[in-house]
Write an enzyme that holds these catalytic residues in place. Structure first.
Site, PDB file in Angstrom:
ATOM      1  CD  GLU A  83      -1.392  -0.353   3.576  1.00  0.00           C
ATOM      2  OE1 GLU A  83      -1.906   0.170   3.321  1.00  0.00           O
ATOM      3  OE2 GLU A  83      -1.554  -1.666   3.824  1.00  0.00           O
ATOM      4  CB  CYS A 120      -2.921  -4.888   6.467  1.00  0.00           C
ATOM      5  SG  CYS A 120      -2.219  -3.203   6.492  1.00  0.00           S
ATOM      6  CG  HIS A 244      -3.452  -6.888   9.490  1.00  0.00           C
ATOM      7  ND1 HIS A 244      -2.380  -6.802   9.762  1.00  0.00           N
ATOM      8  CD2 HIS A 244      -4.257  -5.068  10.210  1.00  0.00           C
ATOM      9  CE1 HIS A 244      -1.753  -4.980   9.367  1.00  0.00           C
ATOM     10  NE2 HIS A 244      -3.320  -4.199  10.179  1.00  0.00           N
TER      11      HIS A 244
HETATM   12  N1  COA Z   1      -0.405   2.804  30.541  1.00  0.00           N
HETATM   13  C1  COA Z   1      -0.434   1.545  30.279  1.00  0.00           C
HETATM   14  N2  COA Z   1      -1.732   1.477  28.868  1.00  0.00           N
HETATM   15  C2  COA Z   1      -2.132   3.206  28.317  1.00  0.00           C
HETATM   16  C3  COA Z   1      -0.810   4.085  28.941  1.00  0.00           C
HETATM   17  C4  COA Z   1      -0.549   4.046  30.020  1.00  0.00           C
HETATM   18  N3  COA Z   1       0.476   4.678  30.802  1.00  0.00           N
HETATM   19  N4  COA Z   1      -1.842   4.962  27.692  1.00  0.00           N
HETATM   20  C5  COA Z   1      -2.145   4.960  27.275  1.00  0.00           C
HETATM   21  N5  COA Z   1      -2.696   3.251  27.161  1.00  0.00           N
HETATM   22  C6  COA Z   1      -3.576   2.220  26.081  1.00  0.00           C
HETATM   23  C7  COA Z   1      -4.680   3.206  26.096  1.00  0.00           C
HETATM   24  O1  COA Z   1      -5.580   2.755  27.293  1.00  0.00           O
HETATM   25  C8  COA Z   1      -4.871   2.502  24.477  1.00  0.00           C
HETATM   26  O2  COA Z   1      -5.157   0.790  25.164  1.00  0.00           O
HETATM   27  P1  COA Z   1      -7.306   0.722  25.111  1.00  0.00           P
HETATM   28  O3  COA Z   1      -7.540   0.613  23.476  1.00  0.00           O
HETATM   29  O4  COA Z   1      -7.228  -1.263  25.358  1.00  0.00           O
HETATM   30  O5  COA Z   1      -7.488   1.227  25.612  1.00  0.00           O
HETATM   31  C9  COA Z   1      -3.685   1.794  24.630  1.00  0.00           C
HETATM   32  O6  COA Z   1      -2.795   1.876  25.118  1.00  0.00           O
HETATM   33  C10 COA Z   1      -3.464   3.331  22.731  1.00  0.00           C
HETATM   34  O7  COA Z   1      -3.974   5.206  23.559  1.00  0.00           O
HETATM   35  P2  COA Z   1      -4.667   5.660  22.760  1.00  0.00           P
HETATM   36  O8  COA Z   1      -4.512   6.428  23.481  1.00  0.00           O
HETATM   37  O9  COA Z   1      -5.940   5.254  22.413  1.00  0.00           O
HETATM   38  O10 COA Z   1      -3.765   6.222  21.999  1.00  0.00           O
HETATM   39  P3  COA Z   1      -4.397   7.273  20.271  1.00  0.00           P
HETATM   40  O11 COA Z   1      -4.847   7.713  20.521  1.00  0.00           O
HETATM   41  O12 COA Z   1      -2.360   7.616  19.851  1.00  0.00           O
HETATM   42  O13 COA Z   1      -4.669   6.018  18.585  1.00  0.00           O
HETATM   43  C11 COA Z   1      -3.958   4.532  17.141  1.00  0.00           C
HETATM   44  C12 COA Z   1      -3.879   4.383  18.899  1.00  0.00           C
HETATM   45  C13 COA Z   1      -3.794   2.362  17.336  1.00  0.00           C
HETATM   46  C14 COA Z   1      -5.680   4.281  16.889  1.00  0.00           C
HETATM   47  C15 COA Z   1      -3.325   5.189  16.693  1.00  0.00           C
HETATM   48  O14 COA Z   1      -2.092   4.708  17.175  1.00  0.00           O
HETATM   49  C16 COA Z   1      -3.702   5.146  15.279  1.00  0.00           C
HETATM   50  O15 COA Z   1      -4.871   6.136  14.343  1.00  0.00           O
HETATM   51  N6  COA Z   1      -3.096   4.043  14.322  1.00  0.00           N
HETATM   52  C17 COA Z   1      -3.344   3.872  12.935  1.00  0.00           C
HETATM   53  C18 COA Z   1      -4.306   3.312  12.671  1.00  0.00           C
HETATM   54  C19 COA Z   1      -4.244   1.513  12.878  1.00  0.00           C
HETATM   55  O16 COA Z   1      -3.017   1.179  13.286  1.00  0.00           O
HETATM   56  N7  COA Z   1      -5.469   1.118  12.924  1.00  0.00           N
HETATM   57  C20 COA Z   1      -5.712  -0.309  13.325  1.00  0.00           C
HETATM   58  C21 COA Z   1      -6.403  -1.694  12.470  1.00  0.00           C
HETATM   59  S1  COA Z   1      -5.611  -1.867  11.046  1.00  0.00           S
END
Ligand code: COA
Length: 445
Positions: A83, A120, A244
């Protein structure tokens, strides 16, 4: 019917590394445990300035062909899943073939080449196409080269920046494979979704939280569809479930849903009933909301049980070890999950021949696919031949300033020259542009 599947696999990581808890989190003012515990990531791989999807894919394929003693004549098909393509017409597989022709005698003039796109999941689709081509008897005794290669970069400041990565997986698909045989039974969950897309742009537009929900919904549908053709899956029948893995935290969520599904109406659910009750059934509730609340409560309790934790540690956790160190490889991610699991089995001295893997692929946009794989008796030698640790250790550990520079260097909208951080050795490198805007490559001894 003759067995068809993956005969051999090789991975190639980008030569740079970004330490997420140590380097990235402090700059973002975030708790390092968001990475290590929340997302489940220690580091991401990045391409050095002379690397791209072609060099990584060709390097993985080169290693694979050398190790298996394959010549271009043994290969009747080259499909690249990506991609991160940089050309809307000329497929990456032509560039990869051009690279390989620099180092092997012979050519790929009679091999069918293509490029697969569906976020993916395209790597698994290419694998599937290759198996079908062989099963249809059109391969003339030859195998197929399937390469999943990506530079998973996000715009600076995007939430996805936490889950970047870069690397390639090359697979040789053949009759009587040494590694795994693929089932013909498969299930799909597919819908027109807007969770992650790149409408003629380099960096994705992504609704991260939604993409997590879409992944889970489509994966559940794929599992139900798979069971409708292959029969119910029982946890005891499955050695590993490579999913994945955009980041390991995503797989934690998928694993819980899968476990809940496969224990329903089994003796495992009965045994757990005393401790946490039976799973809520929708017909027992007046509203969807009440059912969902009850299900959430059940899953919170299920997560804490020894039965779930033991299953997770044995079946899921081993699939995540490479991903933790490299981040998201998009099309390659599910294929490094398979390698991780088999590596762990090898380290544990576990006998895997004839064991079953249930493989869950996903691509945004969106589609999930589930199929089964049966481990073949050449698996130990195949996995033993990999040099994953060496590759990971050899990466150059970037400072924050290095990271900013290399992100700019790979940004198609920026024209910056960055000195390479590592010295290429026995690998293909990007070697500048040709007169029609094509990319040029060279093998460095
Ligand atoms: N200690 C432990 N866990 C922690 C933490 C800490 N200090 N701070 C945050 N976390 C956890 C959150 O609770 C969350 O877990 P949960 O979803 O089980 O609740 C996780 O870490 C991620 O934190 P979050 O605040 O949601 O991160 P973010 O706002 O940066 O977003 C994604 C995370 C994945 C949405 C973002 O990285 C993204 O957009 N990625 C690209 C898209 C992707 O990969 N999608 C997946 C499907 S293909």
């Amino acid at each position: 019917m003759t067995a068809v599947g993956i005969d051999a696999v090789e991975i190639w990581t980008g030569n740079l590394k970004l330490d997420l808890p140590g380097t990235f989190a402090p700059q973002k003012g975030e708790d390092p445990e968001k990475y290590t515990k929340g997302l489940g990531l220690n580091a991401s791989s990045f391409p050095d300035s002379y690397e791209d999807i072609v060099t990584m894919g060709a390097n993985a394929a080169h290693r694979l062909m050398e190790r298996k003693g394959l010549a271009p004549d043994d290969i009747g098909r080259i499909d690249v899943a990506t991609e991160s393509a940089f050309d809307n017409s000329k497929p990456v597989s032509t560039y990869v073939a051009g690279c390989l022709e620099q180092v092997f005698d012979g050519d790929f003039h009679h091999a069918n080449k293509g490029e697969r796109k569906f976020a993916c999941i395209a790597g698994t689709q290419s694998l599937d196409d290759a198996c079908n081509w062989i099963r249809a008897g059109r391969n003339r005794g030859r195998g197929a080269l399937v390469i999943a290669t990506d530079t998973a970069l996000y715009a600076r400041g995007d939430a996805g920046e936490a889950t970047q990565g870069a690397g390639a997986v090359a697979m040789y698909i053949s009759e009587d494979p040494d590694l795994v045989e693929l089932s013909t039974g498969q299930g799909y969950g597919s819908a027109d979704e807007t969770d992650f897309l790149k409408p003629n742009q380099q960096f994705p537009s992504v609704d991260g939280k939604r993409s997590v929900q879409v992944y889970l919904a489509r994966m559940r549908e794929a599992l139900e569809d798979y069971e409708s053709v292959a029969g119910d899956v029982h946890p005891d029948d499955v050695a590993f479930v490579p999913f994945h893995t955009p980041f390991p935290g995503m797989v934690r969520k998928a694993a819980m849903l899968a476990y809940r599904h496969v224990i329903r109406d089994t003796s495992i659910e009965d045994e757990l009933a005393e401790e946490i009750g039976r799973q809520p059934r929708p017909e027992a509730f007046d509203s969807d909301e009440a059912y969902r609340d009850a299900m959430r409560e059940y899953m919170d309790a299920l997560k804490e049980t020894a039965a779930y934790q033991e299953w997770y540690d044995a079946t899921i956790d081993p699939t995540l070890s490479i991903s933790r160190e490299v981040g998201n490889w998009y099309t390659g991610s599910v294929h490094i999950a398979r390698v991780s699991a088999l590596k762990r089995a090898l380290e544990d001295g576990r006998e895997m021949t004839d064991e079953m893997l249930l493989v869950g692929s996903y691509g945004s946009g969106a589609q999930a696919e589930i199929h089964a794989e049966t481990v073949q008796d050449g698996w130990e030698a195949e996995i033993e031949a990999l040099n994953v640790e060496e590759q990971l250790e050899d990466r150059y550990d970037m400072s924050w300033e290095d990271y900013e520079e290399i992100h700019d260097a790979h940004n198609h909208d920026m024209d910056v020259d960055v000195e390479e951080f590592t010295t290429p050795e026995s690998e293909f490198v990007f070697d500048g542009w040709g007169r029609m805007g094509e990319r040029k490559y060279r093998y460095v001894e």
